[in-house]
Design a protein around this motif. Structure first.
Motif, PDB file in Angstrom:
ATOM      1  N   GLY A   8       0.652  -1.342   0.018  1.00  0.00           N
ATOM      2  CA  GLY A   8      -0.055   0.052   0.171  1.00  0.00           C
ATOM      3  C   GLY A   8       0.764   1.282   0.124  1.00  0.00           C
ATOM      4  O   GLY A   8       0.309   2.261  -0.105  1.00  0.00           O
ATOM      5  N   GLY A   9       2.092   1.229   0.016  1.00  0.00           N
ATOM      6  CA  GLY A   9       2.957   2.305  -0.001  1.00  0.00           C
ATOM      7  C   GLY A   9       2.877   3.130  -1.183  1.00  0.00           C
ATOM      8  O   GLY A   9       2.440   2.404  -2.299  1.00  0.00           O
ATOM      9  N   GLY A  10       3.396   4.249  -1.584  1.00  0.00           N
ATOM     10  CA  GLY A  10       3.753   5.033  -2.591  1.00  0.00           C
ATOM     11  C   GLY A  10       3.980   6.288  -2.530  1.00  0.00           C
ATOM     12  O   GLY A  10       4.171   6.860  -1.417  1.00  0.00           O
ATOM     13  N   LEU A  11       3.742   7.132  -3.690  1.00  0.00           N
ATOM     14  CA  LEU A  11       3.930   8.392  -3.735  1.00  0.00           C
ATOM     15  C   LEU A  11       2.603   9.279  -3.612  1.00  0.00           C
ATOM     16  O   LEU A  11       1.652   8.891  -4.358  1.00  0.00           O
ATOM     17  CB  LEU A  11       4.681   8.948  -5.096  1.00  0.00           C
ATOM     18  N   VAL A  12       2.432  10.118  -2.723  1.00  0.00           N
ATOM     19  CA  VAL A  12       1.269  10.940  -2.710  1.00  0.00           C
ATOM     20  C   VAL A  12       1.442  12.364  -1.970  1.00  0.00           C
ATOM     21  O   VAL A  12       2.508  12.889  -1.612  1.00  0.00           O
ATOM     22  CB  VAL A  12       0.343  10.137  -0.965  1.00  0.00           C
ATOM     23  N   GLN A  13       0.526  13.338  -2.629  1.00  0.00           N
ATOM     24  CA  GLN A  13       0.643  14.780  -2.187  1.00  0.00           C
ATOM     25  C   GLN A  13       0.261  14.921  -1.152  1.00  0.00           C
ATOM     26  O   GLN A  13      -0.383  14.390  -0.239  1.00  0.00           O
ATOM     27  CB  GLN A  13      -0.195  15.366  -3.373  1.00  0.00           C
ATOM     28  N   PRO A  14       0.951  16.162  -0.470  1.00  0.00           N
ATOM     29  CA  PRO A  14       0.349  16.612   0.673  1.00  0.00           C
ATOM     30  C   PRO A  14      -1.138  16.926   0.942  1.00  0.00           C
ATOM     31  O   PRO A  14      -1.622  17.323  -0.093  1.00  0.00           O
ATOM     32  CB  PRO A  14       1.176  17.866   1.047  1.00  0.00           C
ATOM     33  N   GLY A  15      -1.390  16.406   2.165  1.00  0.00           N
ATOM     34  CA  GLY A  15      -2.915  16.270   2.343  1.00  0.00           C
ATOM     35  C   GLY A  15      -3.770  15.210   1.955  1.00  0.00           C
ATOM     36  O   GLY A  15      -4.876  15.105   2.081  1.00  0.00           O
ATOM     37  N   GLY A  16      -2.944  14.355   1.317  1.00  0.00           N
ATOM     38  CA  GLY A  16      -3.553  13.096   0.486  1.00  0.00           C
ATOM     39  C   GLY A  16      -3.531  11.953   1.470  1.00  0.00           C
ATOM     40  O   GLY A  16      -3.529  12.187   2.846  1.00  0.00           O
ATOM     41  N   SER A  17      -4.220  10.869   1.017  1.00  0.00           N
ATOM     42  CA  SER A  17      -4.583   9.466   1.977  1.00  0.00           C
ATOM     43  C   SER A  17      -3.799   8.245   1.254  1.00  0.00           C
ATOM     44  O   SER A  17      -3.635   8.174   0.043  1.00  0.00           O
ATOM     45  CB  SER A  17      -5.682   9.335   1.895  1.00  0.00           C
ATOM     46  N   LEU A  18      -3.387   7.590   2.145  1.00  0.00           N
ATOM     47  CA  LEU A  18      -2.915   6.112   1.883  1.00  0.00           C
ATOM     48  C   LEU A  18      -3.341   5.189   3.032  1.00  0.00           C
ATOM     49  O   LEU A  18      -3.617   5.569   3.945  1.00  0.00           O
ATOM     50  CB  LEU A  18      -1.545   6.279   1.712  1.00  0.00           C
ATOM     51  N   THR A  19      -3.620   4.005   2.417  1.00  0.00           N
ATOM     52  CA  THR A  19      -3.883   3.016   3.337  1.00  0.00           C
ATOM     53  C   THR A  19      -2.720   1.699   3.313  1.00  0.00           C
ATOM     54  O   THR A  19      -2.637   1.268   2.197  1.00  0.00           O
ATOM     55  CB  THR A  19      -5.352   2.484   3.405  1.00  0.00           C
ATOM     56  N   LEU A  20      -2.108   1.447   4.481  1.00  0.00           N
ATOM     57  CA  LEU A  20      -1.086   0.375   4.394  1.00  0.00           C
ATOM     58  C   LEU A  20      -1.763  -0.764   4.969  1.00  0.00           C
ATOM     59  O   LEU A  20      -2.624  -0.757   5.810  1.00  0.00           O
ATOM     60  CB  LEU A  20       0.114   0.658   5.189  1.00  0.00           C
ATOM     61  N   SER A  21      -1.409  -1.971   4.444  1.00  0.00           N
ATOM     62  CA  SER A  21      -1.686  -3.035   4.900  1.00  0.00           C
ATOM     63  C   SER A  21      -0.664  -4.136   5.396  1.00  0.00           C
ATOM     64  O   SER A  21       0.287  -4.063   4.543  1.00  0.00           O
ATOM     65  CB  SER A  21      -2.706  -3.849   3.789  1.00  0.00           C
ATOM     66  N   CYS A  22      -0.856  -4.867   6.321  1.00  0.00           N
ATOM     67  CA  CYS A  22       0.019  -5.983   6.732  1.00  0.00           C
ATOM     68  C   CYS A  22      -0.471  -7.206   6.755  1.00  0.00           C
ATOM     69  O   CYS A  22      -1.384  -7.462   7.756  1.00  0.00           O
ATOM     70  CB  CYS A  22       0.579  -5.621   7.909  1.00  0.00           C
ATOM     71  N   ALA A  23      -0.313  -8.243   6.042  1.00  0.00           N
ATOM     72  CA  ALA A  23      -0.912  -9.460   6.059  1.00  0.00           C
ATOM     73  C   ALA A  23      -0.021 -10.562   6.818  1.00  0.00           C
ATOM     74  O   ALA A  23       1.234 -10.526   6.456  1.00  0.00           O
ATOM     75  CB  ALA A  23      -0.887 -10.286   4.635  1.00  0.00           C
ATOM     76  N   ALA A  24      -0.553 -11.448   7.833  1.00  0.00           N
ATOM     77  CA  ALA A  24       0.404 -12.015   8.760  1.00  0.00           C
ATOM     78  C   ALA A  24       0.061 -13.379   8.192  1.00  0.00           C
ATOM     79  O   ALA A  24      -0.978 -13.908   7.666  1.00  0.00           O
ATOM     80  CB  ALA A  24       0.158 -12.151  10.067  1.00  0.00           C
ATOM     81  N   SER A  25       1.159 -14.395   8.308  1.00  0.00           N
ATOM     82  CA  SER A  25       1.052 -15.827   7.692  1.00  0.00           C
ATOM     83  C   SER A  25       0.213 -16.728   8.950  1.00  0.00           C
ATOM     84  O   SER A  25       0.084 -17.825   8.662  1.00  0.00           O
ATOM     85  CB  SER A  25       2.455 -16.344   7.646  1.00  0.00           C
TER      86      SER A  25
END
Length: 115
Positions: A8-25
């Motif tokens: 879910g990482g990446g490049l985003v402009q200030p004020g923007g949103s991102l959602t990171l996910s962590c999948a466990a085994s």
């Protein structure tokens, strides 16, 4: 061995949103707690947000009111919803899981906040 895979990482402009996910085994309820840490350029790794097996959460002061940690037990996944992103949020974000006798880390995902 526990595996944690971030996405879910990446490049985003200030004020923007991102959602990171962590999948466990394994089931996330096998962990005493799960957390997101980050390490910015030239900085030490710091705790961003944590959620315990009982659902209690806490956040770094710098992200309170902007970031939300949550979990999806059906998918063994923990999320980090990041809103109102700032350039100072730029960092590699790591997923972390704590068990009684073991700590586990993901490989990290880059978040860059820039115009």
């Amino acid at each position: 061995q526990v595996q944690l895979v971030e996405s879910g990482g990446g490049l985003v402009q200030p004020g923007g949103s991102l959602t990171l996910s962590c999948a466990a085994s394994v089931s996330i309820f096998s962990f005493n707690a799960m957390a997101w840490y980050r390490q910015g350029p030239g900085k030490e790794r710091e705790l961003v947000a944590r959620i315990t097996s009982g659902g209690w959460t806490n956040y770094a002061d710098s992200v309170k009111g902007r970031f939300t940690i949550s979990r999806d037990s059906a998918k063994n996944t923990v999320h980090l919803q990041m809103n109102s992103l700032k350039p100072e949020d730029t960092a590699v974000y790591y997923c972390y899981a704590l068990q009684t006798n073991r700590n586990s880390w993901g490989q990290g995902t880059q978040v860059t906040v820039s115009s």
